[in-house]
Design a protein around this motif. Structure first.
Motif, mmCIF file in Angstrom:
data_model
loop_
_atom_site.group_PDB
_atom_site.id
_atom_site.type_symbol
_atom_site.label_atom_id
_atom_site.label_comp_id
_atom_site.label_asym_id
_atom_site.label_seq_id
_atom_site.Cartn_x
_atom_site.Cartn_y
_atom_site.Cartn_z
ATOM 1 N N MET A 1 -6.318 -8.752 0.478
ATOM 2 C CA MET A 1 -5.251 -7.849 0.837
ATOM 3 C C MET A 1 -4.525 -8.413 2.118
ATOM 4 S SD MET A 1 -7.312 -4.441 0.569
ATOM 5 C CE MET A 1 -8.827 -5.433 0.937
ATOM 6 N N TYR A 2 -2.775 -8.377 1.822
ATOM 7 C CA TYR A 2 -2.252 -8.792 2.699
ATOM 8 C C TYR A 2 -1.237 -7.774 3.331
ATOM 9 C CZ TYR A 2 -3.906 -13.367 1.416
ATOM 10 O OH TYR A 2 -4.957 -14.357 1.241
ATOM 11 N N ALA A 3 -1.776 -6.836 3.937
ATOM 12 C CA ALA A 3 -1.028 -5.788 4.537
ATOM 13 C C ALA A 3 -1.960 -4.733 5.178
ATOM 14 C CB ALA A 3 -0.216 -4.838 3.252
ATOM 15 N N GLU A 4 -1.545 -4.282 6.389
ATOM 16 C CA GLU A 4 -2.513 -3.251 6.993
ATOM 17 C C GLU A 4 -2.449 -1.763 6.155
ATOM 18 O OE1 GLU A 4 -4.227 -3.505 9.637
ATOM 19 O OE2 GLU A 4 -3.649 -5.694 9.951
ATOM 20 N N GLY A 5 -3.650 -1.091 6.208
ATOM 21 C CA GLY A 5 -3.346 0.154 5.586
ATOM 22 C C GLY A 5 -3.739 -0.101 4.144
ATOM 23 N N LEU A 6 -4.299 -0.855 3.453
ATOM 24 C CA LEU A 6 -4.752 -1.081 2.074
ATOM 25 C C LEU A 6 -6.282 -1.084 1.832
ATOM 26 C CD1 LEU A 6 -2.216 -3.649 0.369
ATOM 27 C CD2 LEU A 6 -2.490 -1.210 -0.386
ATOM 28 N N LYS A 7 -6.674 -0.480 0.914
ATOM 29 C CA LYS A 7 -7.937 -0.358 0.464
ATOM 30 C C LYS A 7 -8.001 -0.536 -1.008
ATOM 31 C CE LYS A 7 -9.987 2.466 4.328
ATOM 32 N NZ LYS A 7 -10.706 3.522 4.634
ATOM 33 N N VAL A 8 -9.015 -1.581 -1.593
ATOM 34 C CA VAL A 8 -8.949 -2.030 -2.907
ATOM 35 C C VAL A 8 -10.531 -1.692 -3.250
ATOM 36 C CG1 VAL A 8 -8.829 -3.630 -4.637
ATOM 37 C CG2 VAL A 8 -7.130 -3.451 -2.947
ATOM 38 N N SER A 9 -10.769 -1.076 -4.562
ATOM 39 C CA SER A 9 -12.032 -0.713 -4.941
ATOM 40 C C SER A 9 -12.105 -1.419 -6.382
ATOM 41 C CB SER A 9 -12.383 0.860 -5.069
ATOM 42 O OG SER A 9 -13.677 0.885 -5.629
#
Length: 357
Positions: free
Chosen positions: A298-306
């Motif tokens: 991820m290339y941004a603050e505030g991102l989460k990936v599942s």
């Protein structure tokens, strides 16, 4: 010893020293390889090797040979006292244009294999200096760059970048790369840069030594000499995007994995008026071989990936959940998600992140 036997002996000695660097261990050398950089044609160049007798008894040197008649050697005595140091000078006649690598073989009495010393460089008609700008200072050295971005690198490739350096001091400097990870290989030419002169630091990305796909980031330090201290004013930042080698011929293209996605970008819109929201997308393998999703970054603050499943067999699919924080995403200039797969057509997948203020 005839020429053919000599060549066989040199090859065996060099190979054995590479495989067993402790051979002739009672004789030690401070720097077994000296790169003299550019040498003018027919102007002999002389280097000095510092030898140390690490034994508590004298060492007799039985043989000193060179790999060709173009190199000569001078050593003040064949007997080294216990724990003593001595210099060996070697001269290359520079009578052949182009790159050269010559060897000196020093055999102590009672040892079957020699200590191998190397002189390398390139013979040129005229020494050329780098005419660009030295815009950075790393320690005592001036350089033309303080960061390297190798860009996309397919595993198995070995790209390199040259950093031009200048010694602005009044003393010779012997640059060294410190805190170097195993997947980086550096060469510095010449080994010692005289006052006011220039050199080149070549850093190569040995991608076969790195198994973590996706963005690779590290930093090394450019020291003035061996044993120099690490300092924040000597940093060289290094980055690369490592991709798997998925090169296949046209005959095997139909057997490759194929990634199909339910969306090509992640658009949160106005977040439905919430501070956070989640979007679910589907990843499916429509190819004929297992699909490996090697990395999700991820290339941004505030991102989460599942993404619970990273290997998809033929016809399988997986749900990827992306949760975003509205305020932090809006602060990011160009937010996106990077995926690295073994699909030959989509080894690097970029999913832009969009949101409304």
């Amino acid at each position: 010893m005839n020429l053919q036997k000599k060549k066989a002996f040199y090859i065996l000695a060099l190979a054995t020293m590479i495989l067993n660097p402790m051979s002739a261990q009672q004789l030690k050398v401070k720097n077994p390889t000296i790169d003299v950089g550019q040498v003018v044609y027919r102007e002999p160049v002389t280097v000095t090797f510092e030898l140390t007798n690490a034994e508590h008894r004298p060492i007799a040197i039985d043989h000193i040979e060179t790999s060709c008649g173009c190199a000569t050697v001078d050593m003040p005595t064949s007997m080294m006292p216990a724990n003593a140091q001595m210099t060996l000078t070697a001269t290359y006649d520079a009578k052949q244009m182009g790159h050269f690598e010559k060897y000196v073989y020093v055999t102590p009495r009672g040892k079957a294999l020699p200590l191998v010393l190397t002189i390398k460089g390139v013979v040129v008609s005229e020494v050329s200096e780098y005419n660009g700008s030295y815009t950075h200072q790393l320690g005592s050295l001036l350089t033309d760059k303080n960061a390297i971005d190798f860009g996309d690198v397919v595993q198995g490739d070995n790209p390199y970048v040259d950093i031009h350096v200048q010694n602005p001091t009044e003393t010779p400097l012997s640059p060294v790369i410190m805190h170097q990870p195993s997947y980086l290989i550096s060469e510095i030419s010449p080994t010692t840069i005289p006052p006011g002169k220039t050199g080149v630091v070549r850093i190569m990305f040995a991608s076969q030594r790195q198994n973590n796909f996706g963005e690779v980031q590290t930093r090394v330090y450019l020291g003035d000499r061996p044993g120099d201290k690490v300092n924040n004013n000597k940093i060289i930042d290094i980055s690369a995007l490592l991709l798997p080698n998925t090169r296949i011929d046209s005959d095997n293209a139909q057997n490759a994995p194929r990634l199909q996605m339910s969306m090509e970008e992640i658009d949160f819109g106005d977040f439905d008026g919430k501070s956070k929201n989640t979007i679910v997308m589907t990843l499916e393998n429509v190819g004929n071989k297992p699909l490996n999703i090697h990395a999700v970054q991820m290339y941004a603050e505030g991102l989460k990936v599942s993404l619970p499943k990273r290997v998809l067999k033929q016809g399988e699919h997986a749900k990827m959940k992306i949760t975003g924080d509205r305020n932090q995403i809006l602060k990011s200039k160009q937010p996106y998600i990077l995926m690295v797969t073994n699909d030959p057509q989509r080894t690097k997948v970029i999913l832009p992140i969009k949101a409304k203020k």
